[in-house]
Design an enzyme around this catalytic site. Sequence first.
Site, PDB file in Angstrom:
ATOM      1  N   ASN A   1      -1.079   6.775   4.994  1.00  0.00           N
ATOM      2  CA  ASN A   1      -1.040   7.721   3.870  1.00  0.00           C
ATOM      3  C   ASN A   1       0.376   7.901   3.324  1.00  0.00           C
ATOM      4  O   ASN A   1       0.564   8.120   2.127  1.00  0.00           O
ATOM      5  CB  ASN A   1      -1.632   9.077   4.272  1.00  0.00           C
ATOM      6  N   LYS A   2       1.361   7.790   4.209  1.00  0.00           N
ATOM      7  CA  LYS A   2       2.750   7.888   3.713  1.00  0.00           C
ATOM      8  C   LYS A   2       3.056   6.692   2.801  1.00  0.00           C
ATOM      9  O   LYS A   2       3.719   6.828   1.781  1.00  0.00           O
ATOM     10  CB  LYS A   2       3.739   7.912   4.890  1.00  0.00           C
ATOM     11  N   VAL A   3       2.573   5.524   3.221  1.00  0.00           N
ATOM     12  CA  VAL A   3       2.755   4.339   2.358  1.00  0.00           C
ATOM     13  C   VAL A   3       2.019   4.577   1.030  1.00  0.00           C
ATOM     14  O   VAL A   3       2.570   4.343  -0.055  1.00  0.00           O
ATOM     15  CB  VAL A   3       2.233   3.054   3.052  1.00  0.00           C
TER      16      VAL A   3
ATOM     17  N   TRP B   1      -5.874   9.449   1.490  1.00  0.00           N
ATOM     18  CA  TRP B   1      -7.167   8.966   1.994  1.00  0.00           C
ATOM     19  C   TRP B   1      -7.537   9.676   3.303  1.00  0.00           C
ATOM     20  O   TRP B   1      -6.633   9.933   4.099  1.00  0.00           O
ATOM     21  CB  TRP B   1      -7.021   7.462   2.212  1.00  0.00           C
TER      22      TRP B   1
ATOM     23  N   CYS C   1     -30.434 -37.172  -7.793  1.00  0.00           N
ATOM     24  CA  CYS C   1     -29.622 -36.162  -7.096  1.00  0.00           C
ATOM     25  C   CYS C   1     -28.175 -36.241  -7.555  1.00  0.00           C
ATOM     26  O   CYS C   1     -27.507 -35.227  -7.729  1.00  0.00           O
ATOM     27  CB  CYS C   1     -29.681 -36.362  -5.578  1.00  0.00           C
TER      28      CYS C   1
ATOM     29  N   HIS D   1      -6.410  -0.426  11.664  1.00  0.00           N
ATOM     30  CA  HIS D   1      -7.192   0.803  11.875  1.00  0.00           C
ATOM     31  C   HIS D   1      -8.363   0.539  12.823  1.00  0.00           C
ATOM     32  O   HIS D   1      -8.696   1.361  13.677  1.00  0.00           O
ATOM     33  CB  HIS D   1      -7.718   1.357  10.550  1.00  0.00           C
TER      34      HIS D   1
ATOM     35  N   CYS E   1     -29.921 -41.086  -3.903  1.00  0.00           N
ATOM     36  CA  CYS E   1     -30.867 -40.834  -4.988  1.00  0.00           C
ATOM     37  C   CYS E   1     -30.138 -40.552  -6.308  1.00  0.00           C
ATOM     38  O   CYS E   1     -29.399 -39.573  -6.418  1.00  0.00           O
ATOM     39  CB  CYS E   1     -31.734 -39.644  -4.595  1.00  0.00           C
TER      40      CYS E   1
ATOM     41  N   HIS F   1       9.823  -0.193   6.140  1.00  0.00           N
ATOM     42  CA  HIS F   1       9.229   1.142   6.102  1.00  0.00           C
ATOM     43  C   HIS F   1       8.444   1.423   7.366  1.00  0.00           C
ATOM     44  O   HIS F   1       8.508   2.504   7.932  1.00  0.00           O
ATOM     45  CB  HIS F   1       8.304   1.280   4.882  1.00  0.00           C
TER      46      HIS F   1
ATOM     47  N   LYS G   1      -4.143   3.784  -5.693  1.00  0.00           N
ATOM     48  CA  LYS G   1      -3.777   4.350  -4.383  1.00  0.00           C
ATOM     49  C   LYS G   1      -4.116   5.841  -4.370  1.00  0.00           C
ATOM     50  O   LYS G   1      -4.062   6.499  -5.399  1.00  0.00           O
ATOM     51  CB  LYS G   1      -2.278   4.164  -4.137  1.00  0.00           C
TER      52      LYS G   1
HETATM   53  P1  FAD Z   1      -4.603  -0.514   1.202  1.00  0.00           P
HETATM   54  O1  FAD Z   1      -3.529   0.501   1.169  1.00  0.00           O
HETATM   55  O2  FAD Z   1      -4.253  -1.874   1.631  1.00  0.00           O
HETATM   56  O3  FAD Z   1      -5.758   0.035   2.109  1.00  0.00           O
HETATM   57  C1  FAD Z   1      -6.873  -0.767   2.475  1.00  0.00           C
HETATM   58  C2  FAD Z   1      -8.067   0.131   2.641  1.00  0.00           C
HETATM   59  O4  FAD Z   1      -7.820   1.025   3.715  1.00  0.00           O
HETATM   60  C3  FAD Z   1      -8.330   1.044   1.438  1.00  0.00           C
HETATM   61  O5  FAD Z   1      -9.168   0.395   0.509  1.00  0.00           O
HETATM   62  C4  FAD Z   1      -9.004   2.222   2.066  1.00  0.00           C
HETATM   63  O6  FAD Z   1     -10.376   1.978   2.201  1.00  0.00           O
HETATM   64  C5  FAD Z   1      -8.390   2.305   3.450  1.00  0.00           C
HETATM   65  N1  FAD Z   1      -7.313   3.299   3.563  1.00  0.00           N
HETATM   66  C6  FAD Z   1      -6.453   3.717   2.611  1.00  0.00           C
HETATM   67  N2  FAD Z   1      -5.619   4.622   3.129  1.00  0.00           N
HETATM   68  C7  FAD Z   1      -5.952   4.785   4.417  1.00  0.00           C
HETATM   69  C8  FAD Z   1      -5.458   5.600   5.470  1.00  0.00           C
HETATM   70  N3  FAD Z   1      -4.457   6.462   5.280  1.00  0.00           N
HETATM   71  N4  FAD Z   1      -6.037   5.494   6.679  1.00  0.00           N
HETATM   72  C9  FAD Z   1      -7.057   4.657   6.897  1.00  0.00           C
HETATM   73  N5  FAD Z   1      -7.576   3.887   5.927  1.00  0.00           N
HETATM   74  C10 FAD Z   1      -7.032   3.938   4.703  1.00  0.00           C
HETATM   75  N6  FAD Z   1       3.300  -2.162   0.234  1.00  0.00           N
HETATM   76  C11 FAD Z   1       4.429  -1.717  -0.378  1.00  0.00           C
HETATM   77  O7  FAD Z   1       4.560  -1.903  -1.582  1.00  0.00           O
HETATM   78  N7  FAD Z   1       5.397  -1.073   0.330  1.00  0.00           N
HETATM   79  C12 FAD Z   1       5.286  -0.867   1.659  1.00  0.00           C
HETATM   80  O8  FAD Z   1       6.170  -0.291   2.277  1.00  0.00           O
HETATM   81  C13 FAD Z   1       4.136  -1.334   2.343  1.00  0.00           C
HETATM   82  N8  FAD Z   1       3.995  -1.201   3.672  1.00  0.00           N
HETATM   83  C14 FAD Z   1       2.909  -1.749   4.323  1.00  0.00           C
HETATM   84  C15 FAD Z   1       2.813  -1.682   5.701  1.00  0.00           C
HETATM   85  C16 FAD Z   1       1.745  -2.273   6.364  1.00  0.00           C
HETATM   86  C17 FAD Z   1       1.671  -2.220   7.855  1.00  0.00           C
HETATM   87  C18 FAD Z   1       0.748  -2.930   5.617  1.00  0.00           C
HETATM   88  C19 FAD Z   1      -0.404  -3.607   6.325  1.00  0.00           C
HETATM   89  C20 FAD Z   1       0.825  -2.991   4.238  1.00  0.00           C
HETATM   90  C21 FAD Z   1       1.901  -2.405   3.570  1.00  0.00           C
HETATM   91  N9  FAD Z   1       2.019  -2.470   2.187  1.00  0.00           N
HETATM   92  C22 FAD Z   1       3.135  -1.992   1.555  1.00  0.00           C
HETATM   93  C23 FAD Z   1       0.908  -2.975   1.373  1.00  0.00           C
HETATM   94  C24 FAD Z   1       0.084  -1.793   0.797  1.00  0.00           C
HETATM   95  O9  FAD Z   1      -0.006  -0.748   1.743  1.00  0.00           O
HETATM   96  C25 FAD Z   1      -1.325  -2.168   0.439  1.00  0.00           C
HETATM   97  O10 FAD Z   1      -1.909  -2.852   1.506  1.00  0.00           O
HETATM   98  C26 FAD Z   1      -1.467  -3.041  -0.796  1.00  0.00           C
HETATM   99  O11 FAD Z   1      -0.814  -2.430  -1.881  1.00  0.00           O
HETATM  100  C27 FAD Z   1      -2.967  -3.223  -1.160  1.00  0.00           C
HETATM  101  O12 FAD Z   1      -3.534  -1.940  -1.383  1.00  0.00           O
HETATM  102  P2  FAD Z   1      -5.073  -1.626  -1.384  1.00  0.00           P
HETATM  103  O13 FAD Z   1      -5.413  -0.886  -2.630  1.00  0.00           O
HETATM  104  O14 FAD Z   1      -5.866  -2.821  -1.118  1.00  0.00           O
HETATM  105  O15 FAD Z   1      -5.307  -0.568  -0.212  1.00  0.00           O
END
Ligand code: FAD
Length: 525
Positions: free
Chosen positions: A391-393, A416, A91, A330, A88, A364, A413
């Site tokens: 949380n350490k990250v 959390w 379309c 998680h 068509c 890490h 960040k």
């Molecule tokens: P993210 O940190 O990705 O978190 C995603 C969501 O999870 C958040 O929006 C929140 O709702 C929830 N959340 C946040 N904190 C917590 C918590 N403590 N427990 C449960 N839920 C939570 N980046 C680096 O620069 N250096 C690193 O060493 C590094 N290590 C990483 C290791 C792993 C295994 C992963 C999967 C990612 C890593 N990253 C690292 C990437 C970084 O952590 C983030 O994923 C990226 O910066 C995006 O951040 P975001 O704001 O989307 O939140």
Amino acid sequence: MSQLLVLNLVLCLLLFSIPKTTSSSSLFLSSPSRSLLRSIEDNNKNDNVVADLHPHDYAVDINVTNFDVVLRDTPATFAVVEFFAHWCPACRNYKPHYERVARLFNGPDAVHPGIILMTRVDCALKINSKLCDKFSVDHYPMLFWAPPSKFVSGGWKPKQEKNEIRVIDDARTADRLLNWINKQMGSSFGLDDEKFENEHLSSNVSDPGQIARAVYDVEEATSKTFDIILEHKMIKSETRGSLIKFLQLLVAHHPSKRCRMGSAEVLVNFDELCPLDMDSTSKQENNDGKGALGNIQICGKEVPRGYWMFCRGSKNDTRGFSCGLWVLLHSLSVRIEDGESQFAFQAICEFVHNFFICEECRQHFYEMCSSVSSPFNKTRDFALWLWSAHNKVNERLIKEEASLRTGDPKFPKMIWPPKQLCSSCRQSQSQSGIQWDQDEVFKFLTDYYGKKLVSIYKDKNNHESDKSGVALDDLAVSTNAFVVPLGAALAIAVASCAFGALACYWRSQQKSRKYFHQLHSYKEI
Ligand code: FAD
């Protein structure tokens, strides 16, 4: 029959010749029937009123075989279905208008992803005849609007009252279609909106319900993980064992049913898909070097969709995949049984170590894994460990992102969960840090990454299985499971089997395989 063909042709030519100033309603004139006239297609190459803006289509072509699946599985809140006929001319002229709007909502570069799914059905294809009849399509193009689920097994009749599916009656140009949509949604989308500009992303910090959108990101992250593994040829003899363990975890506890099923398919066929000599280049030549595994879409063919929902950053290069991966980890941590916690810990540590492509993150995370001195034997302990590791990250990145300005301004960040998400999680806060009520944190994690995460998704699945006894078939389709000698594995996945059962079944299939990939192998970093 030939009369009908002529009538269709004449009608279409009439539509085509209507001047551009014609009112919207007159463009969508009636045509009494549909038919196949493919040969006309090529005669109208230069007829578009707007030049094609992009080389590919944004609107999703669907047909009777995937209509229900696509509309059932989309994360979008609304859907537009355009019924058209490829022969068509009206379309064809309308297509660039429709595509200009679809560009905003569909595809990996969508400006406003996950809100509206824009689709089209070609009524000139014989297989779609009944589908088009169900929607009483009597002219082309004819557009409908509704929440996607209303289209599933749905239809439309002209004089039917109380139908949530509505005809879009003022959509003659891209402008008018978008205006119509804006009126329905109270939105202010503009045709010139660009990705990451004027972004009004809703915060996931104060609204616990937002996590329900993350189930799609978890699927996306799973799918992307496997793409990366294959693209970078990361399956080697020394990493196979880790992948198998992680797959076992996914089969039993992935929050998405279709990812459980896809993982089961990979797991049961692992020896065929990833032969031991996979490292050799010749085995990786097919499927863009991905080997036989490249044929498998681990979470079904609808994934990846190429965009993020919960994990969407407000900037081009923030959030996305790594956020999706955290949410996946998680969500696994709160789903395992007590007796699986050490296995899950090892599987996740090894997986990150071997397959997460970010070197700094691997390092890490490895350090955090290696510092665990005694085995986990409770879900609670492992889920809290992962939460604390994350949380350490976060803590490290709060500082880094502040100094380098690499963070996402809309999603800074933080330690959390913030008070807005869980006030009872924090006992007190002092200069030395936050005192957590760990029971409350675990309760919160279980609810957030457990029930809430799958709340949208689960409803859809329940709805489906209520309606028919063919859930398994549906799922087989949605996992794109074309190699299905694995009734047992699918059944296992569908039943969300306990680890033990799967491991047992799988061991019986794979007696000869040995893979003792322990945490100490991390020392090779
Ligand atoms: P993210 O940190 O990705 O978190 C995603 C969501 O999870 C958040 O929006 C929140 O709702 C929830 N959340 C946040 N904190 C917590 C918590 N403590 N427990 C449960 N839920 C939570 N980046 C680096 O620069 N250096 C690193 O060493 C590094 N290590 C990483 C290791 C792993 C295994 C992963 C999967 C990612 C890593 N990253 C690292 C990437 C970084 O952590 C983030 O994923 C990226 O910066 C995006 O951040 P975001 O704001 O989307 O939140």
